[in-house]
Write a protein that holds these residues in place. Structure first.
Motif, PDB file in Angstrom:
ATOM      1  N   LEU A   1      -8.154   3.015   2.792  1.00 43.17           N
ATOM      2  CA  LEU A   1      -7.554   4.073   1.974  1.00 43.17           C
ATOM      3  C   LEU A   1      -6.309   3.548   1.260  1.00 43.17           C
ATOM      4  CD1 LEU A   1      -7.347   7.069   1.085  1.00 43.17           C
ATOM      5  CD2 LEU A   1      -6.175   7.536   3.260  1.00 43.17           C
ATOM      6  N   GLY A   2      -5.569   2.682   1.936  1.00 43.52           N
ATOM      7  CA  GLY A   2      -4.421   2.053   1.296  1.00 43.52           C
ATOM      8  C   GLY A   2      -3.068   2.472   1.827  1.00 43.52           C
ATOM      9  N   ILE A   3      -3.058   3.379   2.818  1.00 46.43           N
ATOM     10  CA  ILE A   3      -1.770   3.827   3.363  1.00 46.43           C
ATOM     11  C   ILE A   3      -1.149   2.701   4.185  1.00 46.43           C
ATOM     12  CG2 ILE A   3      -2.488   6.224   3.341  1.00 46.43           C
ATOM     13  CD1 ILE A   3      -2.118   4.559   6.699  1.00 46.43           C
ATOM     14  N   ASN A   4       0.164   2.742   4.367  1.00 49.68           N
ATOM     15  CA  ASN A   4       0.810   1.720   5.199  1.00 49.68           C
ATOM     16  C   ASN A   4       1.838   2.286   6.173  1.00 49.68           C
ATOM     17  OD1 ASN A   4       2.575   2.353   3.066  1.00 49.68           O
ATOM     18  ND2 ASN A   4       3.526   0.322   3.110  1.00 49.68           N
ATOM     19  N   ILE A   5       1.846   3.619   6.311  1.00 47.95           N
ATOM     20  CA  ILE A   5       2.688   4.281   7.312  1.00 47.95           C
ATOM     21  C   ILE A   5       1.846   5.363   7.982  1.00 47.95           C
ATOM     22  CG2 ILE A   5       4.758   5.663   7.742  1.00 47.95           C
ATOM     23  CD1 ILE A   5       5.843   4.590   5.017  1.00 47.95           C
ATOM     24  N   ILE A   6       1.802   5.373   9.309  1.00 47.72           N
ATOM     25  CA  ILE A   6       1.179   6.475  10.053  1.00 47.72           C
ATOM     26  C   ILE A   6       2.289   7.300  10.691  1.00 47.72           C
ATOM     27  CG2 ILE A   6      -0.163   7.103  12.101  1.00 47.72           C
ATOM     28  CD1 ILE A   6      -1.958   4.707  11.556  1.00 47.72           C
TER      29      ILE A   6
END
Length: 569
Positions: free
Chosen positions: A46-51
């Motif tokens: 998806l491309g996110i880099n913070i959870i």
């Protein structure tokens, strides 16, 4: 344009996970840490880099983990501390940082501190919480210390029979409020915060941060209302000592790590209040979440027979303008449509029946092209909708259950209560994640803790991964634009200007960085519309939710939910 300090969290894209509903790895019907680990490749894709991880601490789960009984242990439903360490390590391998939910306003009534505190008025832990003796009314009956309401229950006081005093709880009865005026209690919390940071997490979303101080005069509210208990949140919201406590926490712990913090201040804070928490020189938090953009369809009026689910776009634009301009060059802004406490944006502002893909993409573009750090809530990227529960018995949220009891007791028509709960319940965002078309949406092989939305057959991850034109892939392209494209600086750091402010159907704004500009223009409704922006000329189209969108500025005809990003001349 004023240049601001560049930070990794300003250039990132967050993804909020509600662990109980994300992915179940062991068939017990409850999502868990191993389930999250199994989906890290999906999130990286998806491309996110913070959870942002909702609470996974040990808890009796009265409020699904926000009632913490041990800050140092993982709830058995979710796994173990070893599972958490694996999650941390595997996420970092994929360039994903983990931000924990930090619950500082209250604990569970099963936390050892409270168990000890209620044993005796002389307990060394007694003052870790807020206690008061009852009052006597004009008829000689004992009543609560004040007439203050709780967010979840009629009164914010609960009688403890063992010591014959009342403890304060602004949320559930099983979530007694901590007394931040107690130095030892604060130091114990700071040690816990440091422990998690030493473990290697990358920051915190601080729950209910606006409520750490109280009106310790404990005087009744004189707010006009129909009921005995007054919903006067000013008695425990955004009070002065909150900032003293947060500065202390920052100085002693947070400032020593390369992390970021975002606080939940809710709907009661204005721009000046938010700046007290998160201005660049506040030395408290890095950002604050506010709620005033979440209800531009006036969903809380859905008990009214004449209510219709119609977005008041002008009001929504004014809210965005307020925060985009009010914080620009003074603080950083978080962007989000919803979280675990709000209805699904597709059901609030989208159209899930005939224009699911188009309206979902429009909402994604409108949000992710604004200034600030975006947070996507799990399932938002595939356009999940409200729970659509059929009966009151299907709801699990403690605040929803209390609200149903209250409304039935007040004599409201059942059909209106049903509509109101369907529109406003926090359970709307908590139905299990819809992974594929198999039973229970691929969330679990067992019986899910909450019913899966029946539309998982048509709205699910698997089908959207295969469709290049899907809502999921539109989110991917938007995240790619924010993080890696030639437009990154404009999108992340550029100034914001609202245009076409009084157009009733279109949300349009310009982002500017140096001599480069982007125009984002979105029709929020099904009805086609035209907007004229005579001073703007399109250089090229960057992204659109239709394959054949027009370049015909200055007067642009927009189809149902059409949304386009232009680079301007």
């Amino acid at each position: 344009m004023t240049e601001v300090a560049r930070k990794w969290w300003k250039e990132g894209v967050g993804y909020q996970i509600y662990p109980k509903s994300f992915c179940d790895s062991n068939g017990d019907g409850i999502g868990d840490l191993q389930g999250i680990i199994s989906k890290l490749d999906y999130l990286a894709h998806l491309g996110i880099n913070i959870i942002w991880l909702c609470p996974v601490y040990q808890s009796p789960m009265d409020d699904n983990g926000y009632d913490v009984s041990d800050y140092y242990q993982i709830a058995k439903e979710f796994g173990s501390i070893e599972d958490f360490k694996i999650l941390l390590n595997e996420a970092k391998k994929r360039g994903i940082k983990i931000v924990m939910d930090l619950v500082l306003n209250h604990t569970s009534d099963e936390h050892p501190w409270f168990v000890e505190a209620r044993q005796s008025v002389d307990s060394p832990y007694r003052d870790y919480y807020i206690w008061q003796k009852g009052k006597t009314d004009e008829w000689g009956n004992e009543t609560e210390p004040t007439n203050w309401a709780s967010f979840f229950t009629p009164s914010c006081w609960e009688k403890d029979e063992q010591t014959n005093e009342y403890y304060m709880h602004i949320f559930s009865r099983k979530m007694p409020d901590l007394n931040w005026a107690n130095d030892k209690m604060r130091e114990s919390l700071y040690e816990m915060v440091k422990w998690w940071l030493e473990l290697g997490i990358d920051g915190f979303r601080v729950d209910a941060v606006a409520h750490l101080d109280r009106d310790f005069s404990f005087t009744d509210s004189h707010m006009p209302s129909h009921g005995k208990y007054k919903e006067d949140w000013s008695k425990f919201s955004n009070m002065p000592l909150v900032h003293t406590y947060l500065k202390e926490l920052n100085e002693k712990v947070l400032s020593h790590y390369d992390i970021f913090t975002v606080g939940e201040v809710g709907g009661g804070a204005d721009v000046n209040e938010a700046l007290k928490y998160a201005a660049y020189d506040s030395k408290e938090l890095d950002m604050v979440f506010t709620f005033d953009h979440c209800w531009a369809n006036n969903g809380y009026d859905s008990l009214n027979e004449t209510w219709t689910n119609r977005v008041n776009l002008y009001d929504l634009k004014q809210v965005f303008k307020k925060w985009q301009l009010g914080l620009q060059n003074r603080a950083w802004n978080p962007l989000y449509w919803l979280n675990h406490d709000h209805p699904r944006v597709m059901s609030q502002y989208g159209e899930a029946t005939h224009y699911h893909k188009e309206s979902g993409k429009m909402l994604a573009t409108s949000l992710l092209m604004m200034w600030g750090t975006p947070f996507i809530y799990n399932g938002e990227e595939i356009g999940m909708t409200n729970a659509d529960h059929l009966t009151f018995d299907d709801y699990h949220d403690v605040s929803t259950i209390e609200k149903i009891k209250k409304l039935l007791g007040e004599g409201h028509p059942t059909e209106l209560i049903e509509r109101y709960i369907k529109v406003t319940s926090r359970d709307n965002a908590r139905t299990p994640m819809q992974w594929d078309q198999t039973e229970n949406g691929g969330f679990t092989t067992g019986t899910p803790w909450m019913k899966v939305n029946p539309n998982y057959q048509t709205i699910n991850v698997a089908s959207q991964l295969e469709d290049e034109d899907s809502l999921f892939n539109h989110y991917r392209r938007l995240i790619e634009l924010r993080r890696f494209s030639d437009y990154k600086d404009i999108i992340v750091y550029g100034d914001y200007q609202l245009v076409g402010e009084h157009h009733p159907n279109v949300y349009a704004y310009v982002r500017t960085y140096g001599d480069r500009r982007l125009l984002i223009v979105s029709n929020f409704f099904e009805k086609p519309t035209t907007i004229c922006l005579p001073d703007l000329t399109a250089k090229q189209m960057v992204i659109s939710n239709y394959k054949d969108s027009s370049m015909h500025l200055p007067c642009l005809e927009l189809r149902a939910y059409e949304s386009i990003v232009f680079e301007l001349v």
